[in-house]
Design an enzyme around this catalytic site. Structure first.
Site, PDB file in Angstrom:
ATOM      1  N   SER A  31     -11.652  11.927  12.554  1.00  0.00           N
ATOM      2  CA  SER A  31     -12.881  12.474  11.998  1.00  0.00           C
ATOM      3  C   SER A  31     -13.852  11.362  11.619  1.00  0.00           C
ATOM      4  CB  SER A  31     -12.551  13.303  10.755  1.00  0.00           C
ATOM      5  OG  SER A  31     -13.730  13.743  10.132  1.00  0.00           O
ATOM      6  N   LYS A  55     -16.365  15.575  12.983  1.00  0.00           N
ATOM      7  CA  LYS A  55     -16.829  14.951  11.749  1.00  0.00           C
ATOM      8  C   LYS A  55     -16.655  15.926  10.582  1.00  0.00           C
ATOM      9  CE  LYS A  55     -20.837  12.471   9.959  1.00  0.00           C
ATOM     10  NZ  LYS A  55     -19.980  11.400   9.438  1.00  0.00           N
ATOM     11  N   GLY A  82     -20.623   8.443   3.654  1.00  0.00           N
ATOM     12  CA  GLY A  82     -20.751   9.511   2.666  1.00  0.00           C
ATOM     13  C   GLY A  82     -20.689  10.904   3.264  1.00  0.00           C
ATOM     14  N   ASN A 109     -12.510  19.125  10.544  1.00  0.00           N
ATOM     15  CA  ASN A 109     -12.323  18.421   9.277  1.00  0.00           C
ATOM     16  C   ASN A 109     -13.211  19.053   8.217  1.00  0.00           C
ATOM     17  OD1 ASN A 109     -13.211  16.051   7.327  1.00  0.00           O
ATOM     18  ND2 ASN A 109     -11.250  15.458   8.189  1.00  0.00           N
ATOM     19  N   CYS A 140     -11.555  10.971   1.043  1.00  0.00           N
ATOM     20  CA  CYS A 140     -12.673  10.100   1.399  1.00  0.00           C
ATOM     21  C   CYS A 140     -13.060   9.212   0.218  1.00  0.00           C
ATOM     22  CB  CYS A 140     -13.885  10.913   1.828  1.00  0.00           C
ATOM     23  SG  CYS A 140     -15.276   9.873   2.311  1.00  0.00           S
ATOM     24  N   ILE A 201      -3.199   7.421   7.786  1.00  0.00           N
ATOM     25  CA  ILE A 201      -3.896   7.323   6.503  1.00  0.00           C
ATOM     26  C   ILE A 201      -5.405   7.370   6.731  1.00  0.00           C
ATOM     27  CG2 ILE A 201      -2.042   6.015   5.409  1.00  0.00           C
ATOM     28  CD1 ILE A 201      -3.724   3.445   5.877  1.00  0.00           C
ATOM     29  N   ASN A 202      -6.125   7.738   5.660  1.00  0.00           N
ATOM     30  CA  ASN A 202      -7.569   7.577   5.675  1.00  0.00           C
ATOM     31  C   ASN A 202      -7.878   6.112   5.354  1.00  0.00           C
ATOM     32  OD1 ASN A 202     -10.349   8.111   5.702  1.00  0.00           O
ATOM     33  ND2 ASN A 202     -10.083  10.061   4.629  1.00  0.00           N
ATOM     34  N   GLY A 227      -9.646  -0.073  10.962  1.00  0.00           N
ATOM     35  CA  GLY A 227      -9.459  -1.023  12.044  1.00  0.00           C
ATOM     36  C   GLY A 227      -8.095  -1.677  12.010  1.00  0.00           C
ATOM     37  N   GLY A 253      -4.858   4.721  11.768  1.00  0.00           N
ATOM     38  CA  GLY A 253      -5.152   3.516  11.002  1.00  0.00           C
ATOM     39  C   GLY A 253      -5.034   2.282  11.871  1.00  0.00           C
TER      40      GLY A 253
END
Length: 312
Positions: A31, A55, A82, A109, A140, A201-202, A227, A253
């Site tokens: 996302s 997104k 954001g 998402n 987030c 993971i985020n 990254g 990730g």
């Protein structure tokens, strides 16, 4: 004399299942890195992917954070977008019709600041044709209210998971933050709330300072780090969570190539999500899918599912 053609080796079965939804291969997009796929469809057929994660979508349009919102770092990037998005009504009018024509699984998402905002989106998408899975983003780091704060409290995670399940007809994936002391406790809370799957993971909260301007590189001061720089952390967390809950995991990730994807699956991921790599190489997700198949052929693996959690 006619030369006999060599028989092609049997192609491996690349299918995996997330909460009863079959993906043709384990590769989906992350996302916030792929839009709703329309731009990337100019590069390749999106049907090559196991799924597309759109997104983050909120109940109303969000403008996101002020610029600058992206900064390059060693082996990765910081973003503080954001969750800018057009809102669920516009998404369903403009983007969902395109997505459901792509012959791939669609993961929507869901973003929000508070419970009621999440649930308004879930209600709007309940039973929507083309929305195969819902990914609830409680992780987030770039939203001032809700989001990360909700995703770090096990009681709140269990509650929003349970409420999302009550309001959704589709399977629910909970997207977890790494910015906690023990991600296993958060995963267990999501499982207790009835989650069908987990994404992890985020991004990891980070900061960059511009030493020439002597100010923050991002207007938000901090941003989400993604990254290759976070991959070892992500692999470790996927490994730990896979051994703590009985839910399928979408691992992500720092996946840049098929070797990275194999590593996540060996750690316990059922599927993998390609994120930042899409910015570096628009073909990245499709190349990861092809590379996974080639890995299975080289190693005599008849079904990619054999990789899941194979490293103990």
């Amino acid at each position: 004399m006619t030369k006999k053609k060599e028989a092609k080796p049997n192609m491996p079965d690349m299918r995996v299942s997330i909460a009863g939804v079959e993906l043709k291969n384990p590769v989906v997009t992350s996302s916030g890195t792929f839009g709703s796929g329309q731009e990337y469809s100019e590069f390749y057929d999106l049907a090559r992917l196991g799924g597309i994660t759109c997104k983050g979508i909120a109940d109303v349009p969000w403008e996101g954070n002020p610029v600058p919102r992206v900064a390059e770092i060693s082996s990765g990037m910081l973003n503080a977008i954001g969750l800018q998005n057009p809102g669920v009504e516009e998404f369903m009018r403009r983007d969902l019709p395109f997505l459901k024509e792509q012959d791939t699984v669609v993961i929507v998402n869901v973003a929000g600041h508070a419970e009621e905002e999440y649930l308004r989106v879930v209600d709007a998408l309940n039973g929507a044709e083309g929305a195969d899975l819902l990914e609830i983003n409680i992780s987030c780091p770039n939203v001032k209210a809700g989001g990360l704060a909700m995703g770090t409290d096990p009681r709140m995670v269990e509650r929003i998971t349970r409420l999302s399940k009550e309001h959704a007809s589709q399977p629910v994936i909970m997207k977890l933050t790494p910015n906690v002391t023990d991600i296993r406790e958060i995963a267990k809370a999501a499982e207790a709330g009835g989650a069908d799957a987990l994404s992890l993971i985020n991004t990891v909260t980070g900061m960059k300072i511009d030493i020439e301007r002597r100010t923050f590189a991002l207007s938000n001061k901090t941003g989400g780090m993604s990254g290759p720089c976070i991959k070892p952390l992500a692999v470790r967390m996927v490994y730990e969570v896979a051994r703590s809950v009985k839910l399928p995991i979408i691992g992500m990730g720092g996946i840049m190539n098929a070797d990275d994807a194999v590593e996540f699956m060996l750690a316990g991921a059922t599927a993998v999500s390609v994120g930042m790599a899409n910015f570096v190489n628009p073909y990245a997700a499709a190349e990861v899918a092809d590379g996974l198949r080639d890995y299975c052929v080289r190693h005599g693996i008849s079904a990619v599912r054999e990789l899941i959690g194979a490293v103990r």
